[in-house]
Design a protein around this motif. Structure first.
Motif, PDB file in Angstrom:
ATOM      1  N   GLY A 198       0.823  -1.208   0.000  1.00 31.37           N
ATOM      2  CA  GLY A 198       0.000   0.000   0.000  1.00 31.37           C
ATOM      3  C   GLY A 198       0.857   1.258   0.000  1.00 31.37           C
ATOM      4  N   GLU A 199       1.923   1.264   0.803  1.00 33.56           N
ATOM      5  CA  GLU A 199       2.841   2.407   0.840  1.00 33.56           C
ATOM      6  C   GLU A 199       3.571   2.562  -0.488  1.00 33.56           C
ATOM      7  N   VAL A 200       3.919   1.452  -1.106  1.00 36.85           N
ATOM      8  CA  VAL A 200       4.600   1.509  -2.403  1.00 36.85           C
ATOM      9  C   VAL A 200       3.677   2.107  -3.458  1.00 36.85           C
ATOM     10  N   SER A 201       2.420   1.668  -3.463  1.00 36.70           N
ATOM     11  CA  SER A 201       1.437   2.196  -4.420  1.00 36.70           C
ATOM     12  C   SER A 201       1.235   3.692  -4.229  1.00 36.70           C
ATOM     13  N   HIS A 202       1.155   4.115  -2.968  1.00 36.68           N
ATOM     14  CA  HIS A 202       0.996   5.546  -2.677  1.00 36.68           C
ATOM     15  C   HIS A 202       2.229   6.328  -3.124  1.00 36.68           C
ATOM     16  N   PHE A 203       3.410   5.783  -2.886  1.00 34.72           N
ATOM     17  CA  PHE A 203       4.661   6.445  -3.274  1.00 34.72           C
ATOM     18  C   PHE A 203       4.727   6.630  -4.787  1.00 34.72           C
ATOM     19  N   LEU A 204       4.411   5.572  -5.543  1.00 30.60           N
ATOM     20  CA  LEU A 204       4.493   5.641  -7.000  1.00 30.60           C
ATOM     21  C   LEU A 204       3.398   6.523  -7.592  1.00 30.60           C
ATOM     22  N   GLY A 205       2.299   6.699  -6.850  1.00 31.08           N
ATOM     23  CA  GLY A 205       1.193   7.506  -7.356  1.00 31.08           C
ATOM     24  C   GLY A 205       1.306   8.988  -7.035  1.00 31.08           C
ATOM     25  N   ARG A 206       2.343   9.370  -6.282  1.00 29.59           N
ATOM     26  CA  ARG A 206       2.506  10.782  -5.929  1.00 29.59           C
ATOM     27  C   ARG A 206       2.853  11.617  -7.155  1.00 29.59           C
ATOM     28  N   GLU A 207       2.386  12.838  -7.124  1.00 24.99           N
ATOM     29  CA  GLU A 207       2.690  13.749  -8.229  1.00 24.99           C
ATOM     30  C   GLU A 207       4.173  14.131  -8.188  1.00 24.99           C
ATOM     31  N   GLY A 208       4.795  14.126  -9.330  1.00 24.78           N
ATOM     32  CA  GLY A 208       6.193  14.526  -9.424  1.00 24.78           C
ATOM     33  C   GLY A 208       7.180  13.391  -9.291  1.00 24.78           C
ATOM     34  N   VAL A 209       6.703  12.167  -9.034  1.00 21.37           N
ATOM     35  CA  VAL A 209       7.610  11.019  -8.944  1.00 21.37           C
ATOM     36  C   VAL A 209       7.927  10.526 -10.359  1.00 21.37           C
ATOM     37  N   PRO A 210       9.191  10.583 -10.782  1.00 23.99           N
ATOM     38  CA  PRO A 210       9.565  10.112 -12.134  1.00 23.99           C
ATOM     39  C   PRO A 210       9.530   8.585 -12.193  1.00 23.99           C
ATOM     40  N   LEU A 211       8.454   8.033 -12.733  1.00 26.02           N
ATOM     41  CA  LEU A 211       8.252   6.592 -12.678  1.00 26.02           C
ATOM     42  C   LEU A 211       9.341   5.818 -13.419  1.00 26.02           C
ATOM     43  N   ALA A 212       9.710   6.306 -14.614  1.00 28.57           N
ATOM     44  CA  ALA A 212      10.720   5.579 -15.404  1.00 28.57           C
ATOM     45  C   ALA A 212      12.043   5.505 -14.641  1.00 28.57           C
ATOM     46  N   TRP A 213      12.468   6.638 -14.061  1.00 30.24           N
ATOM     47  CA  TRP A 213      13.723   6.674 -13.304  1.00 30.24           C
ATOM     48  C   TRP A 213      13.626   5.817 -12.043  1.00 30.24           C
ATOM     49  N   THR A 214      12.472   5.872 -11.359  1.00 37.41           N
ATOM     50  CA  THR A 214      12.287   5.106 -10.134  1.00 37.41           C
ATOM     51  C   THR A 214      12.355   3.609 -10.403  1.00 37.41           C
ATOM     52  N   TRP A 215      11.629   3.144 -11.410  1.00 39.24           N
ATOM     53  CA  TRP A 215      11.637   1.724 -11.739  1.00 39.24           C
ATOM     54  C   TRP A 215      13.019   1.275 -12.210  1.00 39.24           C
ATOM     55  N   SER A 216      13.707   2.132 -12.951  1.00 37.65           N
ATOM     56  CA  SER A 216      15.059   1.797 -13.409  1.00 37.65           C
ATOM     57  C   SER A 216      16.006   1.636 -12.222  1.00 37.65           C
ATOM     58  N   THR A 217      15.866   2.530 -11.243  1.00 33.70           N
ATOM     59  CA  THR A 217      16.713   2.462 -10.051  1.00 33.70           C
ATOM     60  C   THR A 217      16.432   1.211  -9.244  1.00 33.70           C
ATOM     61  N   LEU A 218      15.154   0.871  -9.084  1.00 37.43           N
ATOM     62  CA  LEU A 218      14.781  -0.312  -8.311  1.00 37.43           C
ATOM     63  C   LEU A 218      15.235  -1.591  -9.015  1.00 37.43           C
ATOM     64  N   LEU A 219      15.110  -1.615 -10.348  1.00 41.94           N
ATOM     65  CA  LEU A 219      15.588  -2.768 -11.109  1.00 41.94           C
ATOM     66  C   LEU A 219      17.106  -2.903 -10.976  1.00 41.94           C
ATOM     67  N   ALA A 220      17.798  -1.756 -11.038  1.00 47.28           N
ATOM     68  CA  ALA A 220      19.260  -1.765 -10.886  1.00 47.28           C
ATOM     69  C   ALA A 220      19.647  -2.291  -9.506  1.00 47.28           C
ATOM     70  N   TYR A 221      18.877  -1.927  -8.490  1.00 45.65           N
ATOM     71  CA  TYR A 221      19.154  -2.402  -7.129  1.00 45.65           C
ATOM     72  C   TYR A 221      19.081  -3.925  -7.065  1.00 45.65           C
ATOM     73  N   ALA A 222      17.995  -4.493  -7.617  1.00 44.38           N
ATOM     74  CA  ALA A 222      17.819  -5.941  -7.567  1.00 44.38           C
ATOM     75  C   ALA A 222      18.912  -6.664  -8.350  1.00 44.38           C
ATOM     76  N   LEU A 223      19.211  -6.175  -9.557  1.00 47.29           N
ATOM     77  CA  LEU A 223      20.219  -6.817 -10.401  1.00 47.29           C
ATOM     78  C   LEU A 223      21.619  -6.678  -9.800  1.00 47.29           C
ATOM     79  N   LEU A 224      21.910  -5.491  -9.237  1.00 46.04           N
ATOM     80  CA  LEU A 224      23.221  -5.296  -8.615  1.00 46.04           C
ATOM     81  C   LEU A 224      23.394  -6.191  -7.392  1.00 46.04           C
ATOM     82  N   GLY A 225      22.302  -6.385  -6.655  1.00 46.40           N
ATOM     83  CA  GLY A 225      22.373  -7.284  -5.507  1.00 46.40           C
ATOM     84  C   GLY A 225      22.741  -8.691  -5.923  1.00 46.40           C
ATOM     85  N   ALA A 226      22.100  -9.171  -6.997  1.00 49.91           N
ATOM     86  CA  ALA A 226      22.409 -10.509  -7.502  1.00 49.91           C
ATOM     87  C   ALA A 226      23.835 -10.564  -8.052  1.00 49.91           C
TER      88      ALA A 226
END
Length: 300
Positions: A198-226
């Motif tokens: 629920g908090e994640v959905s609210h965070f991504l739905g906020r005005e001004g959140v760059p979705l493409a950059w956010t998802w790219s960063t989160l994907l990079a986090y997961a891949l870098l961890g592996a």
């Protein structure tokens, strides 16, 4: 191959530390449990695809010996994220060196290991360095320092229990350990992450959140961890555990200066003195570890 493995470990470790700091302190993503879940899934899937014959998560001996290892690893991951969120990168790296202190204590207590005078001197330097750094930290966060200590305890516990697990299961390799802890962590982080959706959905739905950059960063986090998990075990296999430890200490030095350049620093001259003492302790520990490994080789 050895040089390539060391370079891969150093590069992925630096990148992971930087991205981690950005996610928790700048992006302020509300669910680290979701990120740790994605990292666990990526790591276990990558290893299962590479060496499927080594994966035996339902083996009774593996379950019995790695259950506590998994819990300690999960606790260490969560506490490290909290510590990084509430401290600067220079301070975080100073506190992270407490891993060495607690590893020495835990190894002596649980496995009866004896250490040289140089190792004990490094423990003193690291401890004094952390105390001096704290007194010179202009943005001193009691919570950040408070969670950093149990994070180090959990890391030391994880390493010692993992070593004991390998003692009890002789054919359990570093790669096997990486797979099984990542696989079991899925069952820890999945329910925790589901609570935070629920908090994640609210965070991504906020005005001004760059979705493409956010998802790219989160994907990079997961891949870098592996990638980091793979690189750490590759470095250990291609060189030695000692080389991996020394490389990790060198990474901490580089990460300190990257943190200052990108995220700023809150240290006074006293704080920088503490950082230098801690760094000296880490270098002394690396040198003592190398010397000990050479003695073992000569004795063999």
């Amino acid at each position: 191959e050895s040089a390539l493995a060391v370079t891969a470990y150093l590069g992925s470790s630096l990148a992971m530390t930087t991205v981690n700091k950005y996610v928790v302190s700048v992006l302020r993503f509300p669910s680290m449990n979701l990120l740790l879940l994605l990292e666990s899934i990526a790591t276990s899937c990558a290893i299962a695809a590479a060496v499927p014959g080594r994966c035996r998560p339902w083996d009774p001996a593996v379950l019995r010996n790695l259950s506590l290892v998994t819990l300690a690893k999960a606790a260490n991951l969560v506490l490290n994220c909290w510590a990084m969120e509430h401290t600067s990168l220079p301070v975080y790296n100073v506190l992270k060196r407490f891993n060495i202190v607690f590893s020495v204590v835990a190894d002596a207590a649980l496995r009866g290991t004896r250490f040289s005078a140089a190792v004990l001197a490094s423990v003193v330097l690291i401890t004094v360095g952390a105390l001096v750094t704290g007194s010179g930290d202009l943005e001193f966060s009691p919570f950040g320092y408070f969670v950093a200590l149990p994070a180090s305890v959990m890391n030391a516990t994880y390493l010692v229990l993992a070593a004991r697990g390998r003692d009890r299961i002789p054919d359990l390799s570093h790669v096997d350990l990486c797979f099984h802890t990542a696989f079991y962590n899925i069952f820890i982080f999945a329910p925790l992450a589901s609570v935070e959706l629920g908090e994640v959905s609210h965070f991504l739905g906020r005005e001004g959140v760059p979705l493409a950059w956010t998802w790219s960063t989160l994907l990079a986090y997961a891949l870098l961890g592996a990638l980091l998990n793979f690189a750490a075990f590759w470095c250990t296999a291609a060189t030695s555990p000692v080389t991996t430890g020394v490389t990790g200490n060198f990474k901490a030095i580089l990460a300190t200066w990257i943190g200052v350049a990108w995220f700023g620093s809150s240290l006074t001259s006293v704080g920088w003195l503490g950082l230098l003492l801690s760094t000296a302790g880490g270098c002394l520990y690396s040198a003592a570890t190398i010397a000990g490994a050479r003695k073992q080789v000569k004795a063999a």
